[in-house]
Write a protein that holds these residues in place. Structure first.
Motif, PDB file in Angstrom:
ATOM      1  N   ARG A 299      99.416 -88.981 -25.579  1.00 29.73           N
ATOM      2  CA  ARG A 299     100.049 -87.944 -26.388  1.00 29.73           C
ATOM      3  C   ARG A 299      99.028 -86.871 -26.744  1.00 29.73           C
ATOM      4  NH1 ARG A 299     101.203 -88.828 -32.536  1.00 29.73           N
ATOM      5  NH2 ARG A 299     100.888 -86.584 -32.325  1.00 29.73           N
ATOM      6  N   ARG A 300      99.517 -85.748 -27.237  1.00 36.86           N
ATOM      7  CA  ARG A 300      98.647 -84.725 -27.800  1.00 36.86           C
ATOM      8  C   ARG A 300      98.681 -84.832 -29.323  1.00 36.86           C
ATOM      9  NH1 ARG A 300     100.374 -81.118 -23.175  1.00 36.86           N
ATOM     10  NH2 ARG A 300      98.452 -80.832 -21.967  1.00 36.86           N
ATOM     11  N   PHE A 301      97.663 -84.256 -29.973  1.00 39.39           N
ATOM     12  CA  PHE A 301      97.525 -84.368 -31.421  1.00 39.39           C
ATOM     13  C   PHE A 301      97.443 -82.989 -32.054  1.00 39.39           C
ATOM     14  CE2 PHE A 301      95.961 -88.259 -29.637  1.00 39.39           C
ATOM     15  CZ  PHE A 301      96.284 -89.254 -30.550  1.00 39.39           C
ATOM     16  N   LYS A 302      98.037 -82.882 -33.232  1.00 42.80           N
ATOM     17  CA  LYS A 302      97.926 -81.641 -33.991  1.00 42.80           C
ATOM     18  C   LYS A 302      96.615 -81.591 -34.786  1.00 42.80           C
ATOM     19  CE  LYS A 302     102.940 -81.061 -34.502  1.00 42.80           C
ATOM     20  NZ  LYS A 302     102.992 -80.007 -33.486  1.00 42.80           N
ATOM     21  N   THR A 303      95.956 -82.754 -34.930  1.00 46.51           N
ATOM     22  CA  THR A 303      94.650 -82.814 -35.594  1.00 46.51           C
ATOM     23  C   THR A 303      93.692 -83.614 -34.711  1.00 46.51           C
ATOM     24  OG1 THR A 303      95.673 -82.765 -37.797  1.00 46.51           O
ATOM     25  CG2 THR A 303      93.377 -83.508 -37.656  1.00 46.51           C
ATOM     26  N   VAL A 304      92.633 -82.965 -34.303  1.00 44.99           N
ATOM     27  CA  VAL A 304      91.597 -83.615 -33.497  1.00 44.99           C
ATOM     28  C   VAL A 304      90.267 -83.427 -34.213  1.00 44.99           C
ATOM     29  CG1 VAL A 304      90.363 -83.632 -31.296  1.00 44.99           C
ATOM     30  CG2 VAL A 304      92.838 -83.225 -31.327  1.00 44.99           C
ATOM     31  N   VAL A 305      89.513 -84.517 -34.375  1.00 49.94           N
ATOM     32  CA  VAL A 305      88.211 -84.483 -35.048  1.00 49.94           C
ATOM     33  C   VAL A 305      87.160 -84.952 -34.051  1.00 49.94           C
ATOM     34  CG1 VAL A 305      86.876 -85.250 -37.041  1.00 49.94           C
ATOM     35  CG2 VAL A 305      89.369 -85.072 -37.204  1.00 49.94           C
ATOM     36  N   THR A 306      86.125 -84.156 -33.890  1.00 46.55           N
ATOM     37  CA  THR A 306      85.122 -84.492 -32.889  1.00 46.55           C
ATOM     38  C   THR A 306      83.731 -84.103 -33.378  1.00 46.55           C
ATOM     39  OG1 THR A 306      84.579 -84.311 -30.520  1.00 46.55           O
ATOM     40  CG2 THR A 306      85.317 -82.301 -31.633  1.00 46.55           C
ATOM     41  N   SER A 307      82.738 -84.288 -32.507  1.00 45.70           N
ATOM     42  CA  SER A 307      81.353 -83.990 -32.851  1.00 45.70           C
ATOM     43  C   SER A 307      80.693 -83.259 -31.693  1.00 45.70           C
ATOM     44  CB  SER A 307      80.586 -85.291 -33.138  1.00 45.70           C
ATOM     45  OG  SER A 307      80.293 -85.962 -31.910  1.00 45.70           O
ATOM     46  N   SER A 308      79.424 -82.903 -31.893  1.00 44.05           N
ATOM     47  CA  SER A 308      78.631 -82.353 -30.794  1.00 44.05           C
ATOM     48  C   SER A 308      77.677 -83.412 -30.251  1.00 44.05           C
ATOM     49  CB  SER A 308      77.841 -81.122 -31.261  1.00 44.05           C
ATOM     50  OG  SER A 308      77.211 -80.492 -30.164  1.00 44.05           O
ATOM     51  N   ALA A 309      78.047 -84.691 -30.437  1.00 44.80           N
ATOM     52  CA  ALA A 309      77.331 -85.860 -29.909  1.00 44.80           C
ATOM     53  C   ALA A 309      76.023 -86.142 -30.627  1.00 44.80           C
ATOM     54  CB  ALA A 309      77.096 -85.743 -28.409  1.00 44.80           C
ATOM     55  N   GLY A 310      75.768 -85.473 -31.756  1.00 42.47           N
ATOM     56  CA  GLY A 310      74.544 -85.742 -32.482  1.00 42.47           C
ATOM     57  C   GLY A 310      73.312 -85.202 -31.773  1.00 42.47           C
ATOM     58  N   TYR A 311      72.142 -85.586 -32.280  1.00 44.57           N
ATOM     59  CA  TYR A 311      70.872 -85.129 -31.733  1.00 44.57           C
ATOM     60  C   TYR A 311      70.701 -85.646 -30.310  1.00 44.57           C
ATOM     61  CZ  TYR A 311      65.821 -84.354 -31.387  1.00 44.57           C
ATOM     62  OH  TYR A 311      64.584 -83.932 -30.990  1.00 44.57           O
ATOM     63  N   PRO A 312      70.187 -84.865 -29.356  1.00 45.10           N
ATOM     64  CA  PRO A 312      69.665 -83.501 -29.519  1.00 45.10           C
ATOM     65  C   PRO A 312      70.696 -82.402 -29.250  1.00 45.10           C
ATOM     66  CG  PRO A 312      69.079 -84.302 -27.363  1.00 45.10           C
ATOM     67  CD  PRO A 312      69.844 -85.420 -28.028  1.00 45.10           C
ATOM     68  N   LEU A 313      71.917 -82.783 -28.866  1.00 46.06           N
ATOM     69  CA  LEU A 313      72.867 -81.755 -28.445  1.00 46.06           C
ATOM     70  C   LEU A 313      73.340 -80.893 -29.612  1.00 46.06           C
ATOM     71  CD1 LEU A 313      73.932 -81.025 -25.638  1.00 46.06           C
ATOM     72  CD2 LEU A 313      76.035 -82.247 -26.180  1.00 46.06           C
ATOM     73  N   ASP A 314      73.316 -81.424 -30.835  1.00 42.45           N
ATOM     74  CA  ASP A 314      73.828 -80.613 -31.950  1.00 42.45           C
ATOM     75  C   ASP A 314      72.730 -79.885 -32.709  1.00 42.45           C
ATOM     76  OD1 ASP A 314      72.699 -82.593 -33.557  1.00 42.45           O
ATOM     77  OD2 ASP A 314      74.530 -82.965 -34.720  1.00 42.45           O
ATOM     78  N   LYS A 315      71.600 -79.596 -32.022  1.00 47.04           N
ATOM     79  CA  LYS A 315      70.533 -78.819 -32.649  1.00 47.04           C
ATOM     80  C   LYS A 315      70.951 -77.370 -32.877  1.00 47.04           C
ATOM     81  CE  LYS A 315      66.368 -79.392 -30.820  1.00 47.04           C
ATOM     82  NZ  LYS A 315      65.265 -80.013 -31.559  1.00 47.04           N
ATOM     83  N   THR A 316      71.846 -76.823 -32.030  1.00 50.58           N
ATOM     84  CA  THR A 316      72.264 -75.426 -32.147  1.00 50.58           C
ATOM     85  C   THR A 316      73.779 -75.293 -32.044  1.00 50.58           C
ATOM     86  OG1 THR A 316      72.103 -75.010 -29.772  1.00 50.58           O
ATOM     87  CG2 THR A 316      70.112 -74.614 -31.095  1.00 50.58           C
ATOM     88  N   TYR A 317      74.272 -74.198 -32.584  1.00 49.88           N
ATOM     89  CA  TYR A 317      75.696 -73.892 -32.429  1.00 49.88           C
ATOM     90  C   TYR A 317      76.013 -73.604 -30.963  1.00 49.88           C
ATOM     91  CZ  TYR A 317      80.246 -71.720 -33.057  1.00 49.88           C
ATOM     92  OH  TYR A 317      81.586 -71.422 -32.958  1.00 49.88           O
ATOM     93  N   TYR A 318      75.061 -73.024 -30.248  1.00 52.26           N
ATOM     94  CA  TYR A 318      75.229 -72.742 -28.821  1.00 52.26           C
ATOM     95  C   TYR A 318      75.680 -74.000 -28.081  1.00 52.26           C
ATOM     96  CZ  TYR A 318      73.695 -71.728 -24.003  1.00 52.26           C
ATOM     97  OH  TYR A 318      73.630 -71.564 -22.647  1.00 52.26           O
ATOM     98  N   GLN A 319      74.990 -75.114 -28.319  1.00 49.34           N
ATOM     99  CA  GLN A 319      75.357 -76.365 -27.652  1.00 49.34           C
ATOM    100  C   GLN A 319      76.631 -76.970 -28.237  1.00 49.34           C
ATOM    101  OE1 GLN A 319      74.079 -77.595 -24.977  1.00 49.34           O
ATOM    102  NE2 GLN A 319      72.157 -76.490 -24.759  1.00 49.34           N
ATOM    103  N   THR A 320      76.916 -76.669 -29.494  1.00 44.33           N
ATOM    104  CA  THR A 320      78.088 -77.233 -30.160  1.00 44.33           C
ATOM    105  C   THR A 320      79.387 -76.848 -29.478  1.00 44.33           C
ATOM    106  OG1 THR A 320      76.912 -77.256 -32.274  1.00 44.33           O
ATOM    107  CG2 THR A 320      79.321 -77.272 -32.381  1.00 44.33           C
ATOM    108  N   ILE A 321      79.398 -75.684 -28.850  1.00 39.22           N
ATOM    109  CA  ILE A 321      80.636 -75.205 -28.218  1.00 39.22           C
ATOM    110  C   ILE A 321      81.123 -76.168 -27.149  1.00 39.22           C
ATOM    111  CG2 ILE A 321      81.576 -73.343 -26.761  1.00 39.22           C
ATOM    112  CD1 ILE A 321      79.876 -71.393 -28.445  1.00 39.22           C
ATOM    113  N   LYS A 322      80.203 -76.918 -26.519  1.00 46.35           N
ATOM    114  CA  LYS A 322      80.623 -77.920 -25.533  1.00 46.35           C
ATOM    115  C   LYS A 322      81.599 -78.919 -26.152  1.00 46.35           C
ATOM    116  CE  LYS A 322      76.353 -77.670 -22.843  1.00 46.35           C
ATOM    117  NZ  LYS A 322      75.137 -78.388 -22.406  1.00 46.35           N
ATOM    118  N   GLY A 323      81.321 -79.316 -27.398  1.00 50.95           N
ATOM    119  CA  GLY A 323      82.188 -80.267 -28.073  1.00 50.95           C
ATOM    120  C   GLY A 323      83.543 -79.701 -28.437  1.00 50.95           C
TER     121      GLY A 323
END
Length: 434
Positions: A280-304
């Motif tokens: 199914r699809r969801f109206k609310t999805v909660v996710t992350s940028s996989a933590g360190y080291p990928l979430d060091k910058t907003y640039y990398q966050t867009i992948k998530g």
């Protein structure tokens, strides 16, 4: 997938605990469990001794005058400490002088990794003392050799001279979903990893980025992948060591051999465990940028933000948590984000479509448009200043828990999808029975 708690998101070097409102109906989406390689050293030695599409490493090094080993930059948690020393020792034992062995950090157009960060990246002081370890600089024109253009799409092929001129070339990396090239690792460590800026900026132009086949987990007809294959074939003989990690960042698979064949073997291993069917699809999805080291910058966050959009119901809310400990990203990325906020999504995209060469780092802003077309994007972070928050172009929230509760109430739907490991997991919407 599972429905019980506890509920946590990867965040920085730790975990962000979630407290869901009463009545919430959570579905946690994560990779399938894979058996760990508890004796990683033996697994790596076996990969070198039993390669795919090539001779064993101990034979490959014989008669070579020089070698260049590519490693990924700090944005990829590759376990370099497990294999670099044994690889280099094998080269030296086979007759390659230590002073003719280079370890080259495949930065693409990212910033260099230096000092303590470089020590962390390499993971072994012996390596730093024994051979040269340097960063790739895509903007240094004189650092590259010109190998012409690809036949299919005319991409200029500029490759770092250290790598192109080496007698023995080995790329090392992590195989994981990549939101444009299908899968990371293998050929991608070469281009864009140690390519010149013209090559990289061509890859990231709108004619590639907006192609519907330039998506995660897809290699068939993917124009980026096809260009990368042409480039590694143009460079010549290249080998690769490919690693696959689980959620604990422990090794679960390692392959070695000819760069294309060994990479595909690792992709075959991980594909079914990473691409998760969701009914199914969801109206609310909660996710992350996989933590360190990928979430060091907003640039990398867009992948998530991009990877879960297949299960986001149109008009729904995507909530992402990312520490952004180093802030927004490069100066060029900040400029692109400022233009997005000033112009709006559609006018911004219109400025990109006529370009043959993308401006540096504006492609990540272009990727942000994809989830924005589907629904509302909300960001929880602890690492951006006021101006950086303004030019994210998304809504900032002070609390993930409050944002979840508000989204469930706003949409009148208690169901919430939780993706703890962000872009390392690819949820695919498939209706039950199909």
């Amino acid at each position: 997938m599972k429905h019980g708690g506890p509920f946590e998101l990867a965040f920085g070097r730790g975990l962000l605990k979630l407290a869901l409102p009463q009545g919430a109906e959570p579905t946690v989406i994560r990779k399938a469990l894979l058996p760990k390689l508890f004796d990683a050293s033996s697994a790596i030695a076996s990969a070198f001794a039993n390669p795919i599409g090539s001779e064993p490493l101990a034979r490959l090094v014989v008669g070579r005058r020089s070698a260049c080993i590519l490693i990924c930059d700090i944005t990829r948690p590759v376990p370099n400490r497990l294999f670099l020393r044994v690889m280099i020792e094998t080269m030296i034992k086979g007759g390659i002088p230590a002073d003719r062995i280079d370890v080259l950090v495949a930065t693409g157009l990212h910033r260099p990794n230096e000092g303590v960060e470089l020590e962390e990246l390499v993971g072994d002081p012996w390596v730093l003392k024994t051979v040269r370890v340097t960063n790739h600089f895509a903007r240094n024109e004189h650092d590259h050799v010109d190998l012409g253009h690809t036949q299919t799409r005319g991409t200029p092929i500029r490759i770092n001279r250290l790598f192109a001129d080496a007698d023995l070339r080995i790329a090392t990396g992590l195989v994981e979903p990549h939101f444009m090239a299908g899968w990371s690792g293998g050929r991608k460590v070469v281009a864009p990893g140690v390519a010149g800026h013209e090559t990289i900026r061509t890859f990231h132009s709108a004619r590639f980025m907006e192609d519907p086949l330039s998506v995660q987990c897809n290699l068939v007809g993917n124009p980026l992948h096809e260009e990368q294959l042409q480039i590694v074939r143009k460079v010549g003989e290249i080998y690769a060591l490919n690693t696959v990690l689980d959620e604990d960042r422990d090794l679960v698979c390692v392959t070695f051999g000819e760069i294309i064949a060994s990479h595909l073997a690792a992709v075959d291993f991980i594909a079914d465990t990473t691409m998760i069917d969701v009914p199914r699809r969801f109206k609310t999805v909660v996710t992350s940028s996989a933590g360190y080291p990928l979430d060091k910058t907003y640039y990398q966050t867009i992948k998530g933000m991009v990877t879960p959009i297949d299960i986001l119901d149109p008009g729904g809310t995507l909530i992402i948590a990312s520490e952004c400990s180093e802030g927004l990203g490069s100066h060029e990325f900040r400029q692109a984000q400022a233009r997005l906020v000033e112009m709006g999504p559609e006018p911004f995209l219109a400025t990109l479509t006529a370009k043959t060469l993308a401006d540096i780092d504006e492609w990540q802003t272009e990727m942000q448009l994809k989830p924005m077309r589907v629904g509302k994007i909300q960001l929880y972070t602890t690492g951006l200043d006021r101006e950086e928050r303004r030019i994210t172009g998304v809504e900032l929230v002070p609390s993930v828990n409050d944002a979840i509760a508000a989204s469930l109430e706003r949409h009148g739907d208690p169901a919430v999808a939780i993706i703890p490991e962000g872009p390392y997991v690819i949820p695919i919407y498939r209706r039950a029975g199909l």
